[in-house]
Design a protein around this motif. Structure first.
Motif, mmCIF file in Angstrom:
data_model
loop_
_atom_site.group_PDB
_atom_site.id
_atom_site.type_symbol
_atom_site.label_atom_id
_atom_site.label_comp_id
_atom_site.label_asym_id
_atom_site.label_seq_id
_atom_site.Cartn_x
_atom_site.Cartn_y
_atom_site.Cartn_z
ATOM 1 N N ILE A 367 0.686 -1.144 0.084
ATOM 2 C CA ILE A 367 0.475 0.264 -0.218
ATOM 3 C C ILE A 367 0.502 1.143 0.301
ATOM 4 O O ILE A 367 0.452 2.068 -0.826
ATOM 5 N N ARG A 368 2.000 1.130 0.582
ATOM 6 C CA ARG A 368 2.909 2.273 0.224
ATOM 7 C C ARG A 368 3.754 2.825 -0.351
ATOM 8 O O ARG A 368 3.795 3.940 -1.627
ATOM 9 N N ARG A 369 4.330 1.888 -1.124
ATOM 10 C CA ARG A 369 4.358 1.902 -2.137
ATOM 11 C C ARG A 369 3.609 1.856 -3.847
ATOM 12 O O ARG A 369 4.410 2.707 -4.519
ATOM 13 N N ALA A 370 2.333 2.024 -3.317
ATOM 14 C CA ALA A 370 1.650 2.100 -4.324
ATOM 15 C C ALA A 370 1.176 4.111 -4.327
ATOM 16 O O ALA A 370 0.994 3.974 -5.728
ATOM 17 N N HIS A 371 2.299 3.921 -3.877
ATOM 18 C CA HIS A 371 2.032 5.690 -3.334
ATOM 19 C C HIS A 371 1.034 6.630 -3.730
ATOM 20 O O HIS A 371 1.053 7.510 -4.944
ATOM 21 N N ALA A 372 0.030 6.052 -3.221
ATOM 22 C CA ALA A 372 -1.357 6.999 -3.375
ATOM 23 C C ALA A 372 -2.375 7.452 -2.398
ATOM 24 O O ALA A 372 -1.739 7.041 -1.043
ATOM 25 N N ARG A 373 -3.083 7.883 -2.398
ATOM 26 C CA ARG A 373 -4.036 8.768 -1.246
ATOM 27 C C ARG A 373 -5.261 8.258 -1.057
ATOM 28 O O ARG A 373 -5.278 7.675 0.021
ATOM 29 N N GLU A 374 -5.576 7.467 -1.942
ATOM 30 C CA GLU A 374 -6.496 6.206 -2.388
ATOM 31 C C GLU A 374 -6.141 5.151 -2.202
ATOM 32 O O GLU A 374 -6.089 4.884 -3.708
ATOM 33 N N VAL A 375 -6.264 3.931 -1.980
ATOM 34 C CA VAL A 375 -5.921 2.619 -2.340
ATOM 35 C C VAL A 375 -7.575 1.450 -1.677
ATOM 36 O O VAL A 375 -8.184 1.469 -1.243
ATOM 37 N N VAL A 376 -7.422 0.791 -3.452
ATOM 38 C CA VAL A 376 -8.428 -0.191 -3.380
ATOM 39 C C VAL A 376 -7.783 -1.486 -3.519
ATOM 40 O O VAL A 376 -6.745 -1.897 -3.288
ATOM 41 N N LEU A 377 -7.990 -2.512 -1.955
ATOM 42 C CA LEU A 377 -6.955 -3.572 -1.863
ATOM 43 C C LEU A 377 -7.743 -4.653 -2.421
ATOM 44 O O LEU A 377 -8.777 -4.772 -1.623
ATOM 45 N N LEU A 378 -6.927 -5.501 -2.632
ATOM 46 C CA LEU A 378 -7.690 -6.842 -3.291
ATOM 47 C C LEU A 378 -7.269 -7.788 -2.769
ATOM 48 O O LEU A 378 -5.875 -8.237 -3.104
ATOM 49 N N PRO A 379 -7.633 -8.698 -1.285
ATOM 50 C CA PRO A 379 -7.415 -9.728 -0.998
ATOM 51 C C PRO A 379 -7.386 -10.907 -2.307
ATOM 52 O O PRO A 379 -6.133 -11.602 -2.019
ATOM 53 N N ASN A 380 -7.860 -11.295 -2.547
ATOM 54 C CA ASN A 380 -8.061 -12.227 -3.701
ATOM 55 C C ASN A 380 -8.415 -13.901 -2.938
ATOM 56 O O ASN A 380 -7.598 -15.233 -3.637
#
Length: 544
Positions: A367-380
């Motif tokens: 999530i940190r590496r994505a470097h975004a203010r908003e993150v959608v997390l898909l655990p799958n």
């Protein structure tokens, strides 16, 4: 005052790792801020910290195994653990090079840690690092490492361990200050090389560990960078930070020397910033490419890649301190093939290795590496729901807006990613992705390990199990027949699109056979096929 040690023993190695980790922890953000080469993605300090963290943890594990009250590990065990830990935990371009430097030093220091061996170790390390980089560039950490080795080699025969360490440190500092005059991108930005700065920090910790003296120098501020003189070296084959490849691909690889030699040539032709470090059958591969899937596939053909990390670089490469993107997707994937697919769709991926589900810390790091203010997390994965929830909560505490879409299988994640639209509102995007995932039924094939009761009856070891929505629905004797039965069960309730994800050992002919089966029996249903690579299930199925 205690006398400086004459030998870099196991305790000194442990102290060195601890001091280096502490120093990089203090300087991490400052090093990130001056990171403009080879890509201005602001993570060199973080990558070096994580690399040394892995090295320090490996050394601590060796000490834990020797805690009998009177014994300590042999020096060779300590330096070997340090090098191995750095190799398996190396992050980014600079972290991978640092791992090779530590490996080169360990190859000599395992024999002895006295002053003459330290001189040789620094020389071997600098040479090994240059060989690991496909196209060495001056004005980088390689230049700093060479200067450290040269300064250490210039000490006379009476010099002690501390004298050699101090000479290496001072030589590295001087070389670091000169890097803006050697590399054009540094000169334009008015900063020193971030990777070289990290190496100076590590060598400063070595001097403190063997000499008992704290370093006098932290991160060189931009105001202290000397103006460039003469012609700045564009560095020939060095990547253009204004418009380089789209992805950073890193993985550990189990492969032979010959296979790695072929892999180097192949990756060098398709990307930039290629660094391959390691040996004795285990390698750490780092490259910047536009086709992440092809880079992973090359690793699959060379041996067994794992711990695959694919990062999509931000579009704005020119800023040393890039602004976070508005929105990103982080997806857990069960195979390297899907990692490449999802990365090309713009997602930051976390590989779930067979039998090794990711920990919450790995998800937070992604999530940190994505470097975004908003993150959608898909655990799958149903089993990751609590892990993903913990990671999302941790990220929220750091000021990142995270939405957890409860995808239970990789095919649901693919469906969610297919409708992802960064341009609409966050809530609308999350609702659309959740709806797409929920409308996708999922199945997988597995091989029974032993006789057991299932919802479909008693299975025997070696039977092929068809699991629909997590429950065993079909027991078969072969993969094609079981897959056809599973598809018929799922499509009896309707559907418009079938997704097939094949494992690495499944022949291509199966995809053609199943596609024909769907086309002949269900005229309005389309089929898409993906190669999942090394994954636990031979076949994943989705029906939308």
């Amino acid at each position: 005052m205690p006398q400086p040690p004459d030998d870099l023993d196991a305790v000194a190695v442990r102290t060195w790792c601890s001091l280096a980790l502490d120093a990089l922890g203090r300087e991490r953000e400052a090093i990130d801020a001056i990171n403009v080469y080879p890509v201005a993605d602001g993570d060199t300090g973080t990558n070096l910290y994580l690399t040394v963290e892995s090295a320090a943890a490996a050394v601590e594990a060796v000490f834990a195994a020797h805690e009998t009250g009177t014994t300590v590990p042999a020096p060779a065990d300590a330096v070997g653990a340090m090098a191995h830990g750095a190799l398996i935990g190396a992050r980014g371009n600079s972290g991978t090079i640092l791992a090779q430097l530590l490996r080169g030093m360990a190859s000599v220091l395992s024999e002895s840690g006295d002053a003459p061996h330290l001189r040789t170790a620094l020389k071997v390390a600098a040479a090994a690092a240059r060989l690991a980089v496909a196209h060495p560039v001056e004005g980088t950490v390689l230049t700093v490492a060479t200067a450290a080795a040269d300064s250490a080699a210039a000490t006379d025969g009476s010099a002690g361990l501390t004298d050699v360490a101090e000479a290496a440190y001072e030589g590295a500092r001087a070389a670091l200050a000169a890097t803006p005059g050697q590399l054009a991108v540094l000169g334009r930005a008015g900063v020193v090389d971030a990777g070289g700065q990290g190496l100076v920090t590590v060598l400063g910790a070595l001097l403190e560990a063997v000499g008992g003296r704290a370093r006098e120098h932290a991160v060189l501020p931009a105001a202290d960078v000397p103006p460039a003189t003469g012609a700045l070296t564009p560095a020939g084959d060095c990547p253009d930070p204004e418009g380089g490849p789209a992805f950073e691909v890193i993985y550990l690889l189990e492969a032979s020397d010959d296979a790695v030699a072929r892999l180097r040539s192949r990756l060098d032709a398709m990307g930039e910033s290629l660094v391959v470090v390691g040996g004795d059958g285990l390698w750490n591969v780092h490259v910047h490419v536009d086709d992440a899937g092809a880079a992973v596939e090359a690793g699959v053909e060379a041996g067994r890649p794992y711990r695959i990390r694919i990062t999509h670089f931000a579009a704005d490469r020119g800023a040393a301190h890039r602004e976070p993107a508005q929105r990103a997707v982080v997806a857990v994937v069960p195979g390297d093939g899907l990692a490449g697919l999802c990365a090309e769709a713009g997602a930051t991926t976390v590989l779930a290795r067979p039998g090794e589900p990711p920990a919450s810390g790995e998800l937070v790091d992604a999530i940190r590496r994505a470097h975004a203010r908003e993150v959608v997390l898909l655990p799958n994965d149903t089993q990751l729901r609590h892990t993903a929830a913990a990671a999302a909560e941790q990220a929220r505490s750091e000021g990142i807006r995270v939405a957890l879409v409860p995808t239970r299988a990789a095919v649901q994640g693919i469906a969610a990613l297919a409708v992802h639209e960064p341009g609409r509102s966050f809530d609308e995007d999350v609702v659309a992705m959740t709806s797409a995932a929920g409308a996708t039924r999922y199945a997988e094939l597995a091989v029974a390990e032993r006789q057991s009761w299932t919802m479909a009856g008693i299975c025997q070891a070696g039977d092929i199990l068809g699991l629909i929505d997590g429950d065993v629905a079909v027991i078969g004797t072969d993969v094609p027949g079981t897959a056809r039965t599973v598809l018929d069960r799922m499509l009896s309730a309707g559907g418009e699109l079938v997704t097939l994800v094949l494992g690495e050992d499944v022949p291509d002919g199966l995809a053609d056979e199943l596609s024909d089966h769907v086309r002949e029996g269900y005229l309005a249903v389309d089929t898409v096929v993906y190669r999942g690579g090394h994954q636990a299930a031979p076949l994943l199925i989705g029906v939308e």
